[in-house]
Scaffold this active site. Sequence first.
Site, PDB file in Angstrom:
ATOM      1  N   GLU A 103      -4.652  27.785  -5.048  1.00  0.00           N
ATOM      2  CA  GLU A 103      -3.735  28.914  -5.280  1.00  0.00           C
ATOM      3  C   GLU A 103      -3.323  28.985  -6.756  1.00  0.00           C
ATOM      4  O   GLU A 103      -3.186  30.072  -7.321  1.00  0.00           O
ATOM      5  CB  GLU A 103      -2.505  28.789  -4.368  1.00  0.00           C
ATOM      6  CG  GLU A 103      -2.878  29.016  -2.898  1.00  0.00           C
ATOM      7  CD  GLU A 103      -1.734  28.699  -1.958  1.00  0.00           C
ATOM      8  OE1 GLU A 103      -1.290  27.533  -1.947  1.00  0.00           O
ATOM      9  OE2 GLU A 103      -1.280  29.597  -1.240  1.00  0.00           O
ATOM     10  N   GLU A 123      -4.535  24.235   4.461  1.00  0.00           N
ATOM     11  CA  GLU A 123      -3.155  24.187   4.967  1.00  0.00           C
ATOM     12  C   GLU A 123      -3.074  24.183   6.487  1.00  0.00           C
ATOM     13  O   GLU A 123      -2.218  23.519   7.068  1.00  0.00           O
ATOM     14  CB  GLU A 123      -2.336  25.362   4.413  1.00  0.00           C
ATOM     15  CG  GLU A 123      -1.930  25.201   2.951  1.00  0.00           C
ATOM     16  CD  GLU A 123      -2.968  25.721   1.967  1.00  0.00           C
ATOM     17  OE1 GLU A 123      -4.133  25.936   2.370  1.00  0.00           O
ATOM     18  OE2 GLU A 123      -2.614  25.915   0.783  1.00  0.00           O
TER      19      GLU A 123
HETATM   20  N1  3HC Z   1       0.100  15.278  -1.563  1.00  0.00           N
HETATM   21  C1  3HC Z   1       0.510  14.002  -1.669  1.00  0.00           C
HETATM   22  N2  3HC Z   1      -0.316  12.945  -1.595  1.00  0.00           N
HETATM   23  C2  3HC Z   1      -1.620  13.206  -1.404  1.00  0.00           C
HETATM   24  C3  3HC Z   1      -2.123  14.503  -1.280  1.00  0.00           C
HETATM   25  C4  3HC Z   1      -1.201  15.585  -1.381  1.00  0.00           C
HETATM   26  N3  3HC Z   1      -1.585  16.865  -1.304  1.00  0.00           N
HETATM   27  N4  3HC Z   1      -3.450  14.440  -1.102  1.00  0.00           N
HETATM   28  C5  3HC Z   1      -3.776  13.151  -1.120  1.00  0.00           C
HETATM   29  N5  3HC Z   1      -2.674  12.397  -1.298  1.00  0.00           N
HETATM   30  C6  3HC Z   1      -2.605  10.932  -1.415  1.00  0.00           C
HETATM   31  C7  3HC Z   1      -3.047  10.253  -0.139  1.00  0.00           C
HETATM   32  O1  3HC Z   1      -1.962  10.102   0.750  1.00  0.00           O
HETATM   33  C8  3HC Z   1      -3.563   8.933  -0.668  1.00  0.00           C
HETATM   34  O2  3HC Z   1      -2.457   8.097  -0.887  1.00  0.00           O
HETATM   35  P1  3HC Z   1      -2.584   6.507  -0.651  1.00  0.00           P
HETATM   36  O3  3HC Z   1      -3.644   6.044  -1.595  1.00  0.00           O
HETATM   37  O4  3HC Z   1      -1.202   6.022  -0.959  1.00  0.00           O
HETATM   38  O5  3HC Z   1      -2.973   6.339   0.786  1.00  0.00           O
HETATM   39  C9  3HC Z   1      -4.152   9.299  -2.022  1.00  0.00           C
HETATM   40  O6  3HC Z   1      -3.571  10.559  -2.373  1.00  0.00           O
HETATM   41  C10 3HC Z   1      -5.643   9.448  -2.021  1.00  0.00           C
HETATM   42  O7  3HC Z   1      -6.010  10.320  -0.949  1.00  0.00           O
HETATM   43  P2  3HC Z   1      -7.290  10.026  -0.052  1.00  0.00           P
HETATM   44  O8  3HC Z   1      -7.292   8.607   0.389  1.00  0.00           O
HETATM   45  O9  3HC Z   1      -7.325  11.081   0.986  1.00  0.00           O
HETATM   46  O10 3HC Z   1      -8.451  10.215  -1.128  1.00  0.00           O
HETATM   47  P3  3HC Z   1      -9.862  10.899  -0.982  1.00  0.00           P
HETATM   48  O11 3HC Z   1     -10.511  10.778  -2.298  1.00  0.00           O
HETATM   49  O12 3HC Z   1     -10.551  10.395   0.224  1.00  0.00           O
HETATM   50  O13 3HC Z   1      -9.575  12.459  -0.698  1.00  0.00           O
HETATM   51  C11 3HC Z   1      -8.565  14.591  -1.035  1.00  0.00           C
HETATM   52  C12 3HC Z   1      -8.973  13.243  -1.677  1.00  0.00           C
HETATM   53  C13 3HC Z   1      -9.820  15.371  -0.632  1.00  0.00           C
HETATM   54  C14 3HC Z   1      -7.808  15.375  -2.057  1.00  0.00           C
HETATM   55  C15 3HC Z   1      -7.717  14.322   0.220  1.00  0.00           C
HETATM   56  O14 3HC Z   1      -6.683  13.423  -0.112  1.00  0.00           O
HETATM   57  C16 3HC Z   1      -7.085  15.544   0.820  1.00  0.00           C
HETATM   58  O15 3HC Z   1      -7.717  16.254   1.565  1.00  0.00           O
HETATM   59  N6  3HC Z   1      -5.782  15.751   0.523  1.00  0.00           N
HETATM   60  C17 3HC Z   1      -5.008  16.801   1.138  1.00  0.00           C
HETATM   61  C18 3HC Z   1      -5.355  18.142   0.562  1.00  0.00           C
HETATM   62  C19 3HC Z   1      -4.496  19.207   1.184  1.00  0.00           C
HETATM   63  O16 3HC Z   1      -4.319  19.271   2.385  1.00  0.00           O
HETATM   64  N7  3HC Z   1      -3.934  20.071   0.331  1.00  0.00           N
HETATM   65  C20 3HC Z   1      -3.119  21.124   0.806  1.00  0.00           C
HETATM   66  C21 3HC Z   1      -1.703  20.674   0.807  1.00  0.00           C
HETATM   67  S1  3HC Z   1      -0.637  21.880   1.534  1.00  0.00           S
HETATM   68  C22 3HC Z   1      -0.399  22.995   0.287  1.00  0.00           C
HETATM   69  O17 3HC Z   1      -1.009  22.909  -0.737  1.00  0.00           O
HETATM   70  C23 3HC Z   1       0.619  24.055   0.576  1.00  0.00           C
HETATM   71  C24 3HC Z   1       0.541  25.185  -0.393  1.00  0.00           C
HETATM   72  O18 3HC Z   1      -0.210  26.249   0.160  1.00  0.00           O
HETATM   73  C25 3HC Z   1       1.897  25.692  -0.766  1.00  0.00           C
END
Ligand code: 3HC
Length: 694
Positions: A103, A123
């Site tokens: 976004e 999301e």
């Molecule tokens: N916020 C906070 N922490 C996050 C995060 C996020 N969005 N995404 C990942 N992390 C943290 C994880 O909890 C993890 O922490 P830890 O090491 O303490 O366990 C660390 O970052 C690494 O994450 P992964 O182990 O998952 O690492 P990968 O390399 O396997 O994957 C990733 C990376 C693809 C970015 C995966 O973490 C992921 O899919 N994250 C979530 C992405 C997501 O859902 N984003 C949308 C959020 S909602 C949003 O944006 C609302 C908006 O529309 C207003």
Amino acid sequence: MPVTYHRSGATGVITIDNPPVNATSQAVRAGLIEAARAFAADESARAAVILCAGRTWVAGADISEFGKPPQDPSLPDVIAAIEALPKPVVAAIHGTALGGGLELALGCHARIAAPGTRMGLPEVTLGLLPGAGGTQRLPRLIGLMPALEMITSARQMGTAEARDLGLIDAVASDDLTDAALQMAERLAGQPPRRTCDLPAPPADPTATETLTADLARKLPGQIAQRAAVDAATEGLALPFAQGMEVERAAFRALMDSPQRAALIHAFFAERAVAHLPQIKGVDPRPLDRIGVIGGGTMGAGIAAACLLAGLDVTLIERDAAAADTARATVAKLLEGAVTRGKLAAPARDAILTDAFRTATDYAALSDADLIIEAVFETMEVKHQVFAELDRVAKPGAVLATNTSYLDVNAIAAATSRPADVIGLHFFSPAHVMRLLEVVVADRTAPEVTATGFALAKRLKKIAVRAGVCDGFIGNRILSHYRAAVDAMVLDGASPYQVDRALTGFGFAMGPYAVSDLAGLDIGWMTRQRKAATRHPRDRVPVFADRLYELGRLGRKSGRGYYLYDGGKPQPDPELEPLLAQVRADLGIAPRDFTDAQIVERTMAALVNEAVRTVADGTALRPLDVDVVMLNGYGFPRWRGGPMHWADAQGLPQILAQIDALSAEDDHFWQAAPLLRDLVAQGRRLAELNEGPKP
Ligand code: 3HC
Ligand code: NAI
């Protein structure tokens, strides 16, 4: 400072550096506002680039802030401020641009991505909708239906597709920063192209209704996807600013929903299981060369999973014919990966020639780092295999069993090196299912446990530590709630009603459809194995034995609980008379159950046994149970797992149900002492995820 501003020539450079994934925490949001101001005020800067340090562009909003009071500035305001800048801003994207990250890029005036970048709006997997303009800007940029498909599926796309759709303007052929700076120089002096100013795509009621109907059918009970469609279509009919308000209201409503809380619990639980205090700082052993013993359903799947992860595999079978069959099965599984676009055909050929060998002589395993046994499920055969492994495996090799139920301590005792023995319980099909139970036996060395977790990471699976007991975490809990379900069928419920009630609750499949898939011989063999130790008051699902004796083995014989004419399960009119006969033989007067009673009893049994697995240490924490049930047993993710669900329901209510049911059967329905203690202390299961047990 997670966000900095500097100038490179006539281009301002805004850098976000907030490891591990550059989530837009409050500090990042505030930093972006400051940097945008600095760029606006910098008269020497004619355009700007936003880029991220580390492994990825912004992977989204900071999920750890969800459920807490919101802090200014909000992400929509930050993006609006960037979009409103009078000079062009280029997003230089690498790694993953997800959720609020994408976004943010949509609010920039141009987008360039490094090769290999993945983009998506995930999301809905967190029970939310894109809440920083995604429902309003994305359709303006790429069209209504492509945008709605992307939002509701949470699918990530690569650069080629993103370029074709117009989501990005270019793919960097060389260094991303250089390419982005060049793009900014080209755009300097031009009016910024704001996504919010693009015309909204026209409504398409027919396509939208079809999508909504599909979602209702495929994702019953889930609210975020449909809320996203509604917010997008409703908002797009209005001027942009009002559309954003529609999106914001829908986002806030979802933020307050139990589904959001459940899905975010699942997200963090799946990451927390990897943080095992016992192996903190412990280095795993090497795991490049894998041995697999047994090339049946599981062995072939495990071999395929390892090969697809780039590991070298030697598979041992009993004789040459079985080895050939195993090779053909593995080749077929790899072919499936080619068909699904996960593996290139030449890579498949290279794997089969160079990385995969079959043999009948255990000596072929002499250089294996980690050997996984997947032979028949009897202690006798397991003992023979492990005695043989003790003879041939090199010192330090990890010796793993894929047993579903058997005692890993007893298997380890067949070797002179029990510290090297561990359970690695894969789920079928092993190359697809993401769960791996790492069963730590009494004498398993910490670095062997660490190797189990390292293997899971290599295979992109989720590893959960389990203790030794009959069935570990998942199968032990399954056996218990299956007993509750079978008791209801003995007492009058129809298996079809049970399946309907539990899929209505959200399970991916009903227990009887699952039996048909696994094969009724599996359950029969388990009952045989346990017959000698069965308590006299345990209720035996005699109907299941009858079906087995009639050769009704499920899908593989075309008939089990269901009929499989043409592959699709159909209720069988002969089942009810068979059940009636069994009940008559046992002197049971059948009675009716409502769907709600079926769900209540199943869940009470499931939660009760799950609490026992936590109490005796089989599961480390309630969240470990949740991850197992979500990833191995089709528990609805939007309910967060049985432990999260139990807290949401209220433990006193579940305890009261169990106590009431014990009037009916006080052998089966005995509340776990830990459940009683938690209720007495007014505590929740979630508290055990952090602190000491009561
Ligand atoms: N916020 C906070 N922490 C996050 C995060 C996020 N969005 N995404 C990942 N992390 C943290 C994880 O909890 C993890 O922490 P830890 O090491 O303490 O366990 C660390 O970052 C690494 O994450 P992964 O182990 O998952 O690492 P990968 O390399 O396997 O994957 C990733 C990376 C693809 C970015 C995966 O973490 C992921 O899919 N994250 C979530 C992405 C997501 O859902 N984003 C949308 C959020 S909602 C949003 O944006 C609302 C908006 O529309 C207003
Ligand atoms: P299977 O019957 O499909 O395969 C077993 C294979 O082992 C056969 O191909 C057989 O020829 C081979 N074998 C037997 N003895 C051997 C020996 N001494 N040396 C080499 N090969 C030998 O069984 P399946 O389903 O693959 O199960 C294997 C193990 O995995 C069992 O312990 C089972 O409990 C466990 N498991 C099974 C799951 C399933 O869904 N099928 C799920 C998780 C674990």
